[in-house]
Design an enzyme around this catalytic site. Structure first.
Site, PDB file in Angstrom:
ATOM      1  N   TYR A 293      -7.376 -38.102   4.418  1.00  0.00           N
ATOM      2  CA  TYR A 293      -8.358 -38.339   3.345  1.00  0.00           C
ATOM      3  C   TYR A 293      -8.356 -39.823   2.972  1.00  0.00           C
ATOM      4  CZ  TYR A 293     -11.185 -36.961  -0.705  1.00  0.00           C
ATOM      5  OH  TYR A 293     -12.203 -36.782  -1.615  1.00  0.00           O
ATOM      6  N   TYR A 344     -18.887 -39.650   2.762  1.00  0.00           N
ATOM      7  CA  TYR A 344     -17.922 -39.142   1.781  1.00  0.00           C
ATOM      8  C   TYR A 344     -18.447 -37.839   1.196  1.00  0.00           C
ATOM      9  CZ  TYR A 344     -14.671 -39.053  -2.176  1.00  0.00           C
ATOM     10  OH  TYR A 344     -13.701 -38.704  -3.087  1.00  0.00           O
TER      11      TYR A 344
END
Length: 390
Positions: A293, A344
């Site tokens: 991430y 994102y």
């Protein structure tokens, strides 16, 4: 006890086009999310009305009742939402789906995230809806880069990390994005000189250390290995999934910043790392490829250490040695371009890329990949992770 045929696996992946913030003016967030689920079901070879479970996270606005009506699902046997902001709970939602399948609570579960930031609000001003902002706003910390930067500053100070070493995360991701037609930044190659010349957002985070703001949606379909036998795609087993938070983190970097001083520069991922490896019965040395991430590149360094790919304070050298580069690095990461260069979507697109690696269909495919680690966001509890396998 779960039998081998009950084991949960990913059988379908689907997404909409990813666009920059505000890129969708003619479709709602709900419409995009339903479209992503329909694409994932078609990829699996399933009729959409076979979905009887829905899982999401991060306060997703596409509530199960809206989704059931719009998708025409005849029954909804299971629905869940993981608390926590951003994508900290992305793999937690996958854990919920795995649990539902293996317990028999549902037969086919869609895990999804729909995100049209351009149809909502922007950061940069006080938001009373977030209690943590009462602690941060007096210091002008109105946006995530301001909130995260102190952790990265502390980490880089403690271990002497150079900007050129941290740059490797953004540069590697951008290089991978150039091979990925879904990547929003795929047609914009980047050099080290470009990176170092980019403006400082919140020291030590430059522009290219910060993820994009995007609109889009994506989803995976989870069912049992037994059901997968009749479906179109090679099943991707969810060997393990975990979520949780270390003691004392409270609301973390997005709230009070009163985490234990000895853990301040770690990002809060060590307990989840231990759990996810134990659940799969593997170690860091077994992992072939990882989707880490990357809302901010500094936190990727902490994840590399938390998940055991290098020792504490050694991530700078790990990066400088080219270890995360595709195709020849020791551990290629974020092979779609990640949040910094693909899009994102709060970590959901990282789960899709992990599934593609195990299927063997990534645009930056790691040869003979059998195990892929996917992590949720750090610094804002709870964190989460999953290990996908062939």
């Amino acid at each position: 006890m779960t039998t081998p045929t009950q084991q949960a696996c990913i059988v379908g992946v689907g997404e909409t086009e990813y666009r920059r913030w505000g890129g969708f003016a003619d479709q709602s967030e709900l419409q995009l999310t339903c479209a992503a689920l329909a694409t994932a079901a078609a990829d699996a070879g399933l009729a959409i009305d076979e979905i009887d479970g829905l899982c999401s996270y991060a306060g997703d606005r596409n509530e199960p009742s809206y989704m059931q009506d719009n998708l025409g699902l005849p029954k909804l046997r299971y629905a869940s939402l993981v608390w926590g902001g951003g994508g900290t709970g992305s793999c937690g939602a996958l854990l919920h789906a795995k649990t539902a399948i293996e317990s028999g609570a549902a037969d086919v579960v869609a895990v999804f995230r729909g995100l049209c930031q351009g149809q909502q609000r922007r950061y940069g001003q006080f938001n009373a809806a977030r209690p943590g902002n009462n602690f941060l706003a007096p210091f002008g910390m109105f946006s995530p880069p301001n909130m995260i930067a102190p952790l990265v500053q502390r980490y880089m100070h403690d271990f002497g990390i150079k900007p050129e070493e941290m740059a490797e995360i953004a540069l590697s991701g951008r290089d991978n994005a150039t091979r990925n037609p879904r990547a929003v930044m795929g047609k914009k190659p980047m050099t080290l000189e470009d990176y170092l010349a980019s403006r400082m957002i919140a020291s030590p985070l430059r522009l290219y250390d910060c993820c994009q703001e995007n609109d889009g949606a994506c989803a995976v379909i989870v069912t049992s290995l037994e059901r997968a036998r009749d479906l179109r795609q090679k099943p991707v087993r969810i060997l393990s999934a975990a979520q949780g938070t270390n003691a004392g983190w409270g609301t973390g970097a997005l709230g009070t910043h009163n985490m234990p001083v000895e853990e301040y520069g770690t990002g809060n991922g060590t307990m989840v790392a231990r759990q996810v490896y134990e659940g799969a019965g593997v170690t860091a040395t077994d992992i072939d490829v990882a989707q880490i991430y990357d809302h901010f590149s500094g936190l990727v360094m902490m994840s590399l250490e938390n998940y055991g790919f290098c020792g504490r304070g050694e991530a700078g050298g790990f990066l400088a040695d080219g270890c995360i580069r595709w195709p020849n690095g020791r551990l290629p990461i974020n092979t779609s371009g990640g949040h910094l260069s693909e899009a994102y979507i709060h970590g959901m697109n990282l789960i899709l890329e992990g599934a593609r690696q195990i299927r063997g269909t990534s645009t930056s495919q790691v040869r003979d990949a059998e195990l892929c680690l996917v992590t949720g966001g750090l610094a804002g509890p709870p964190s989460s992770a999953a290990i996908l396998g062939a």
